[in-house]
Design a protein around this motif. Structure first.
Motif, PDB file in Angstrom:
ATOM      1  N   SER A  22       0.839  -1.192   0.000  1.00 37.07           N
ATOM      2  CA  SER A  22       0.000   0.000   0.000  1.00 37.07           C
ATOM      3  C   SER A  22       0.879   1.248   0.000  1.00 37.07           C
ATOM      4  O   SER A  22       2.023   1.214   0.442  1.00 37.07           O
ATOM      5  CB  SER A  22      -0.885  -0.012   1.248  1.00 37.07           C
ATOM      6  OG  SER A  22      -1.424   1.251   1.483  1.00 37.07           O
ATOM      7  N   ALA A  23       0.324   2.361  -0.472  1.00 39.42           N
ATOM      8  CA  ALA A  23       1.028   3.643  -0.432  1.00 39.42           C
ATOM      9  C   ALA A  23       1.084   4.212   0.985  1.00 39.42           C
ATOM     10  O   ALA A  23       1.857   5.122   1.254  1.00 39.42           O
ATOM     11  CB  ALA A  23       0.352   4.637  -1.364  1.00 39.42           C
ATOM     12  N   LEU A  24       0.259   3.664   1.889  1.00 43.33           N
ATOM     13  CA  LEU A  24       0.282   4.107   3.281  1.00 43.33           C
ATOM     14  C   LEU A  24       1.574   3.649   3.949  1.00 43.33           C
ATOM     15  O   LEU A  24       2.146   2.622   3.575  1.00 43.33           O
ATOM     16  CB  LEU A  24      -0.908   3.522   4.051  1.00 43.33           C
ATOM     17  CG  LEU A  24      -2.295   3.973   3.624  1.00 43.33           C
ATOM     18  CD1 LEU A  24      -3.358   3.157   4.352  1.00 43.33           C
ATOM     19  CD2 LEU A  24      -2.477   5.452   3.911  1.00 43.33           C
ATOM     20  N   ALA A  25       2.011   4.398   4.947  1.00 41.77           N
ATOM     21  CA  ALA A  25       3.183   3.979   5.720  1.00 41.77           C
ATOM     22  C   ALA A  25       2.870   2.649   6.406  1.00 41.77           C
ATOM     23  O   ALA A  25       1.743   2.420   6.861  1.00 41.77           O
ATOM     24  CB  ALA A  25       3.520   5.042   6.760  1.00 41.77           C
ATOM     25  N   GLN A  26       3.853   1.763   6.441  1.00 43.86           N
ATOM     26  CA  GLN A  26       3.644   0.462   7.061  1.00 43.86           C
ATOM     27  C   GLN A  26       3.583   0.633   8.579  1.00 43.86           C
ATOM     28  O   GLN A  26       4.479   1.216   9.183  1.00 43.86           O
ATOM     29  CB  GLN A  26       4.745  -0.521   6.654  1.00 43.86           C
ATOM     30  CG  GLN A  26       4.770  -0.825   5.160  1.00 43.86           C
ATOM     31  CD  GLN A  26       3.466  -1.427   4.635  1.00 43.86           C
ATOM     32  OE1 GLN A  26       2.812  -2.222   5.306  1.00 43.86           O
ATOM     33  NE2 GLN A  26       3.071  -1.046   3.433  1.00 43.86           N
ATOM     34  N   ILE A  54      -5.071   3.036  11.944  1.00 44.41           N
ATOM     35  CA  ILE A  54      -4.416   3.288  10.660  1.00 44.41           C
ATOM     36  C   ILE A  54      -4.371   4.798  10.488  1.00 44.41           C
ATOM     37  O   ILE A  54      -5.410   5.462  10.515  1.00 44.41           O
ATOM     38  CB  ILE A  54      -5.195   2.653   9.495  1.00 44.41           C
ATOM     39  CG1 ILE A  54      -5.363   1.167   9.749  1.00 44.41           C
ATOM     40  CG2 ILE A  54      -4.482   2.909   8.177  1.00 44.41           C
ATOM     41  CD1 ILE A  54      -6.331   0.522   8.823  1.00 44.41           C
ATOM     42  N   GLU A  55      -3.178   5.328  10.317  1.00 48.23           N
ATOM     43  CA  GLU A  55      -3.003   6.775  10.189  1.00 48.23           C
ATOM     44  C   GLU A  55      -2.981   7.211   8.730  1.00 48.23           C
ATOM     45  O   GLU A  55      -2.626   6.444   7.843  1.00 48.23           O
ATOM     46  CB  GLU A  55      -1.720   7.203  10.884  1.00 48.23           C
ATOM     47  CG  GLU A  55      -1.762   6.930  12.380  1.00 48.23           C
ATOM     48  CD  GLU A  55      -0.518   7.389  13.101  1.00 48.23           C
ATOM     49  OE1 GLU A  55       0.278   8.144  12.516  1.00 48.23           O
ATOM     50  OE2 GLU A  55      -0.356   6.979  14.257  1.00 48.23           O
ATOM     51  N   LYS A  56      -3.350   8.468   8.531  1.00 47.47           N
ATOM     52  CA  LYS A  56      -3.309   9.133   7.229  1.00 47.47           C
ATOM     53  C   LYS A  56      -4.121   8.406   6.179  1.00 47.47           C
ATOM     54  O   LYS A  56      -3.699   8.232   5.041  1.00 47.47           O
ATOM     55  CB  LYS A  56      -1.863   9.327   6.783  1.00 47.47           C
ATOM     56  CG  LYS A  56      -1.096  10.219   7.717  1.00 47.47           C
ATOM     57  CD  LYS A  56       0.278  10.518   7.232  1.00 47.47           C
ATOM     58  CE  LYS A  56       0.974  11.424   8.239  1.00 47.47           C
ATOM     59  NZ  LYS A  56       2.341  11.662   7.927  1.00 47.47           N
ATOM     60  N   LEU A  57      -5.306   7.997   6.570  1.00 43.48           N
ATOM     61  CA  LEU A  57      -6.220   7.325   5.655  1.00 43.48           C
ATOM     62  C   LEU A  57      -7.184   8.357   5.102  1.00 43.48           C
ATOM     63  O   LEU A  57      -7.802   9.107   5.843  1.00 43.48           O
ATOM     64  CB  LEU A  57      -6.997   6.235   6.398  1.00 43.48           C
ATOM     65  CG  LEU A  57      -7.878   5.359   5.530  1.00 43.48           C
ATOM     66  CD1 LEU A  57      -7.029   4.485   4.620  1.00 43.48           C
ATOM     67  CD2 LEU A  57      -8.762   4.499   6.390  1.00 43.48           C
ATOM     68  N   GLN A  78     -14.191   3.873  13.591  1.00 48.99           N
ATOM     69  CA  GLN A  78     -14.373   5.273  13.954  1.00 48.99           C
ATOM     70  C   GLN A  78     -13.244   6.051  13.295  1.00 48.99           C
ATOM     71  O   GLN A  78     -12.081   5.639  13.326  1.00 48.99           O
ATOM     72  CB  GLN A  78     -14.299   5.445  15.466  1.00 48.99           C
ATOM     73  CG  GLN A  78     -14.452   6.878  15.913  1.00 48.99           C
ATOM     74  CD  GLN A  78     -14.377   7.012  17.426  1.00 48.99           C
ATOM     75  OE1 GLN A  78     -14.186   6.057  18.148  1.00 48.99           O
ATOM     76  NE2 GLN A  78     -14.512   8.233  17.899  1.00 48.99           N
ATOM     77  N   VAL A  79     -13.586   7.178  12.675  1.00 45.17           N
ATOM     78  CA  VAL A  79     -12.589   8.037  12.046  1.00 45.17           C
ATOM     79  C   VAL A  79     -12.527   9.346  12.819  1.00 45.17           C
ATOM     80  O   VAL A  79     -13.547   9.998  13.034  1.00 45.17           O
ATOM     81  CB  VAL A  79     -12.933   8.325  10.561  1.00 45.17           C
ATOM     82  CG1 VAL A  79     -11.918   9.266   9.948  1.00 45.17           C
ATOM     83  CG2 VAL A  79     -13.029   7.029   9.780  1.00 45.17           C
ATOM     84  N   VAL A  80     -11.325   9.700  13.246  1.00 49.51           N
ATOM     85  CA  VAL A  80     -11.087  10.975  13.908  1.00 49.51           C
ATOM     86  C   VAL A  80      -9.912  11.618  13.170  1.00 49.51           C
ATOM     87  O   VAL A  80      -8.798  11.091  13.194  1.00 49.51           O
ATOM     88  CB  VAL A  80     -10.760  10.808  15.408  1.00 49.51           C
ATOM     89  CG1 VAL A  80     -10.436  12.157  16.034  1.00 49.51           C
ATOM     90  CG2 VAL A  80     -11.920  10.134  16.135  1.00 49.51           C
ATOM     91  N   GLY A  81     -10.201  12.719  12.476  1.00 51.55           N
ATOM     92  CA  GLY A  81      -9.160  13.341  11.651  1.00 51.55           C
ATOM     93  C   GLY A  81      -8.771  12.398  10.537  1.00 51.55           C
ATOM     94  O   GLY A  81      -9.614  11.949   9.761  1.00 51.55           O
ATOM     95  N   GLU A  82      -7.502  12.065  10.468  1.00 53.34           N
ATOM     96  CA  GLU A  82      -7.003  11.123   9.460  1.00 53.34           C
ATOM     97  C   GLU A  82      -6.635   9.779  10.065  1.00 53.34           C
ATOM     98  O   GLU A  82      -5.835   9.026   9.513  1.00 53.34           O
ATOM     99  CB  GLU A  82      -5.776  11.705   8.756  1.00 53.34           C
ATOM    100  CG  GLU A  82      -6.092  12.877   7.855  1.00 53.34           C
ATOM    101  CD  GLU A  82      -4.858  13.333   7.087  1.00 53.34           C
ATOM    102  OE1 GLU A  82      -3.732  13.134   7.559  1.00 53.34           O
ATOM    103  OE2 GLU A  82      -5.032  13.887   5.995  1.00 53.34           O
ATOM    104  N   VAL A  83      -7.216   9.458  11.229  1.00 55.44           N
ATOM    105  CA  VAL A  83      -6.918   8.187  11.883  1.00 55.44           C
ATOM    106  C   VAL A  83      -8.181   7.339  11.938  1.00 55.44           C
ATOM    107  O   VAL A  83      -9.198   7.760  12.482  1.00 55.44           O
ATOM    108  CB  VAL A  83      -6.358   8.397  13.313  1.00 55.44           C
ATOM    109  CG1 VAL A  83      -6.110   7.054  13.988  1.00 55.44           C
ATOM    110  CG2 VAL A  83      -5.076   9.217  13.274  1.00 55.44           C
TER     111      VAL A  83
END
Length: 104
Positions: A22-26, A54-57, A78-83
């Motif tokens: 994935s392009a997301l940080a591991q 999972i951060e920056k989603l 639950q999504v709070v900000g980008e987490v």
């Protein structure tokens, strides 16, 4: 050990075939693979508090469930900000590396 790997691949092979990293940080808890708009969360270190983060989603989440669960029972999110936080069972599934499907 080979038998266990074969069993894991029979259940979770979709998380690997035809995809890549994935392009997301591991994350510290495992690895994330991607195929199109579907992320596969390979959880090596099951969270003791039942909260997988999972951060920056970006983008809305459509479905979240354990890949081995044939009923595809939704896991609460639950999504709070980008987490994104996924509420997972306190006890890890019996797989030696459970996989969570995250459809965006």
């Amino acid at each position: 050990r080979l038998r266990a790997v074969g069993q894991w691949m029979a259940v979770n092979g979709a998380s690997i075939y035809g995809g890549g990293a994935s392009a997301l940080a591991q994350p510290k808890w495992g690895r994330i693979t991607a195929i199109g708009q579907t992320l596969y969360l390979h959880v090596f270190n099951w969270p003791a508090d039942g909260q997988l983060k999972i951060e920056k989603l970006s983008g809305p989440v459509k479905e979240v469930y354990l890949l081995a669960d044939t009923t595809k029972q939704a896991l609460p999110t639950q999504v709070v900000g980008e987490v994104l936080t996924i509420a997972v069972p306190l006890d890890a599934p019996k797989d030696f590396s459970p996989v969570i499907v995250l459809q965006l």
